[in-house]
Design a protein around this motif. Structure first.
Motif, PDB file in Angstrom:
ATOM      1  N   VAL A 265      12.399 123.983   1.035  1.00 46.45           N
ATOM      2  CA  VAL A 265      12.832 125.415   1.121  1.00 46.45           C
ATOM      3  C   VAL A 265      13.979 125.643   0.327  1.00 46.45           C
ATOM      4  N   LYS A 266      13.903 126.024  -0.904  1.00 44.17           N
ATOM      5  CA  LYS A 266      14.764 126.146  -1.904  1.00 44.17           C
ATOM      6  C   LYS A 266      15.812 127.429  -1.619  1.00 44.17           C
ATOM      7  N   GLU A 267      15.287 128.378  -1.206  1.00 43.22           N
ATOM      8  CA  GLU A 267      15.959 129.684  -0.996  1.00 43.22           C
ATOM      9  C   GLU A 267      15.693 130.411   0.213  1.00 43.22           C
ATOM     10  N   GLN A 268      16.392 131.103   0.871  1.00 50.71           N
ATOM     11  CA  GLN A 268      16.157 132.047   2.063  1.00 50.71           C
ATOM     12  C   GLN A 268      17.170 133.485   1.830  1.00 50.71           C
ATOM     13  N   LYS A 269      16.522 134.290   2.097  1.00 56.69           N
ATOM     14  CA  LYS A 269      17.272 135.663   2.426  1.00 56.69           C
ATOM     15  C   LYS A 269      16.413 136.735   2.938  1.00 56.69           C
ATOM     16  N   VAL A 270      17.111 137.798   3.444  1.00 53.10           N
ATOM     17  CA  VAL A 270      16.802 138.868   4.459  1.00 53.10           C
ATOM     18  C   VAL A 270      16.860 139.874   3.841  1.00 53.10           C
ATOM     19  N   GLU A 271      16.160 140.949   4.095  1.00 52.32           N
ATOM     20  CA  GLU A 271      15.994 142.379   3.596  1.00 52.32           C
ATOM     21  C   GLU A 271      16.524 143.032   4.950  1.00 52.32           C
ATOM     22  N   LEU A 272      17.360 143.902   4.714  1.00 54.53           N
ATOM     23  CA  LEU A 272      18.172 144.842   5.636  1.00 54.53           C
ATOM     24  C   LEU A 272      17.926 146.194   5.609  1.00 54.53           C
ATOM     25  N   THR A 273      17.578 147.140   6.647  1.00 55.30           N
ATOM     26  CA  THR A 273      17.442 148.471   6.689  1.00 55.30           C
ATOM     27  C   THR A 273      18.572 148.853   7.845  1.00 55.30           C
ATOM     28  N   ASP A 274      19.434 149.727   7.591  1.00 53.34           N
ATOM     29  CA  ASP A 274      20.430 150.189   8.623  1.00 53.34           C
ATOM     30  C   ASP A 274      21.072 148.978   9.259  1.00 53.34           C
ATOM     31  N   GLY A 275      21.470 148.027   8.378  1.00 46.57           N
ATOM     32  CA  GLY A 275      22.000 146.945   9.011  1.00 46.57           C
ATOM     33  C   GLY A 275      21.224 145.992  10.034  1.00 46.57           C
ATOM     34  N   LYS A 276      19.909 146.269   9.967  1.00 51.49           N
ATOM     35  CA  LYS A 276      19.150 145.379  10.799  1.00 51.49           C
ATOM     36  C   LYS A 276      18.018 144.582   9.808  1.00 51.49           C
ATOM     37  N   VAL A 277      17.788 143.488  10.075  1.00 49.70           N
ATOM     38  CA  VAL A 277      16.733 142.471   9.472  1.00 49.70           C
ATOM     39  C   VAL A 277      15.542 143.234   9.546  1.00 49.70           C
ATOM     40  N   THR A 278      14.758 143.355   8.342  1.00 56.34           N
ATOM     41  CA  THR A 278      13.317 143.903   8.398  1.00 56.34           C
ATOM     42  C   THR A 278      12.299 143.061   7.900  1.00 56.34           C
ATOM     43  N   SER A 279      12.979 141.753   6.994  1.00 53.72           N
ATOM     44  CA  SER A 279      12.004 140.945   6.728  1.00 53.72           C
ATOM     45  C   SER A 279      12.670 139.712   6.286  1.00 53.72           C
ATOM     46  N   TYR A 280      12.158 138.654   6.300  1.00 54.73           N
ATOM     47  CA  TYR A 280      12.562 137.233   5.993  1.00 54.73           C
ATOM     48  C   TYR A 280      11.771 136.895   4.582  1.00 54.73           C
ATOM     49  N   HIS A 281      12.695 136.255   3.569  1.00 59.51           N
ATOM     50  CA  HIS A 281      12.205 135.713   2.324  1.00 59.51           C
ATOM     51  C   HIS A 281      12.304 134.557   2.253  1.00 59.51           C
ATOM     52  N   VAL A 282      11.392 133.513   1.603  1.00 61.26           N
ATOM     53  CA  VAL A 282      11.636 132.052   1.516  1.00 61.26           C
ATOM     54  C   VAL A 282      10.980 131.915   0.078  1.00 61.26           C
ATOM     55  N   VAL A 283      11.843 130.924  -0.681  1.00 62.37           N
ATOM     56  CA  VAL A 283      11.257 130.505  -1.819  1.00 62.37           C
ATOM     57  C   VAL A 283      10.932 128.886  -1.707  1.00 62.37           C
ATOM     58  N   LEU A 284       9.701 128.516  -1.649  1.00 64.43           N
ATOM     59  CA  LEU A 284       9.321 127.053  -1.510  1.00 64.43           C
ATOM     60  C   LEU A 284       9.052 126.340  -2.721  1.00 64.43           C
ATOM     61  N   GLU A 285       9.448 125.198  -2.893  1.00 60.69           N
ATOM     62  CA  GLU A 285       9.020 124.098  -3.775  1.00 60.69           C
ATOM     63  C   GLU A 285       7.956 123.220  -3.222  1.00 60.69           C
ATOM     64  N   VAL A 286       6.618 123.491  -3.724  1.00 60.04           N
ATOM     65  CA  VAL A 286       5.543 122.970  -2.934  1.00 60.04           C
ATOM     66  C   VAL A 286       5.009 121.738  -3.715  1.00 60.04           C
ATOM     67  N   THR A 287       4.930 120.411  -3.174  1.00 59.93           N
ATOM     68  CA  THR A 287       4.599 119.244  -3.659  1.00 59.93           C
ATOM     69  C   THR A 287       3.196 118.894  -3.589  1.00 59.93           C
ATOM     70  N   PHE A 288       2.364 118.603  -4.440  1.00 60.76           N
ATOM     71  CA  PHE A 288       0.856 118.172  -4.448  1.00 60.76           C
ATOM     72  C   PHE A 288       0.624 117.021  -5.218  1.00 60.76           C
ATOM     73  N   VAL A 289      -0.223 116.145  -4.931  1.00 62.06           N
ATOM     74  CA  VAL A 289      -0.687 115.001  -5.564  1.00 62.06           C
ATOM     75  C   VAL A 289      -1.763 115.272  -6.541  1.00 62.06           C
ATOM     76  N   LEU A 290      -1.634 114.849  -7.786  1.00 70.08           N
ATOM     77  CA  LEU A 290      -2.805 115.262  -8.709  1.00 70.08           C
ATOM     78  C   LEU A 290      -3.763 114.294  -8.438  1.00 70.08           C
ATOM     79  N   ASP A 291      -5.022 114.908  -8.771  1.00 71.23           N
ATOM     80  CA  ASP A 291      -6.273 114.033  -8.756  1.00 71.23           C
ATOM     81  C   ASP A 291      -6.125 112.930  -9.815  1.00 71.23           C
TER      82      ASP A 291
END
Length: 69
Positions: free
Chosen positions: A42-68
């Motif tokens: 989890v590289k980054e986390q942030k929330v979106e607010l409307t009228d001071g209340k959390v309305t959504s959660y955002h994450v930026v992920l660095e996903v690792t996968f092994v190459l064939d």
């Protein structure tokens, strides 16, 4: 000795429920497209607010996968 090579890709995920839900949704979605997903950071986390209340959660992920070989 056999070596394995991995690649890292960045994805952005939004959830109306929680950070945890966003992470799970991102990893599940990445696993549908990418083979051999081995981890995520989890590289980054942030929330979106409307009228001071959390309305959504955002994450930026660095996903690792092994190459064939």
């Amino acid at each position: 000795m056999t070596a394995s090579v991995a690649r890292v890709t960045t994805i952005s995920v939004r959830s109306d429920t929680s950070f945890d839900d966003a992470v799970k949704a991102g990893v599940e979605r990445a696993s549908q497209t990418l083979r051999h997903v081995s981890g995520a950071w989890v590289k980054e986390q942030k929330v979106e607010l409307t009228d001071g209340k959390v309305t959504s959660y955002h994450v930026v992920l660095e996903v690792t996968f092994v190459l064939d070989d």
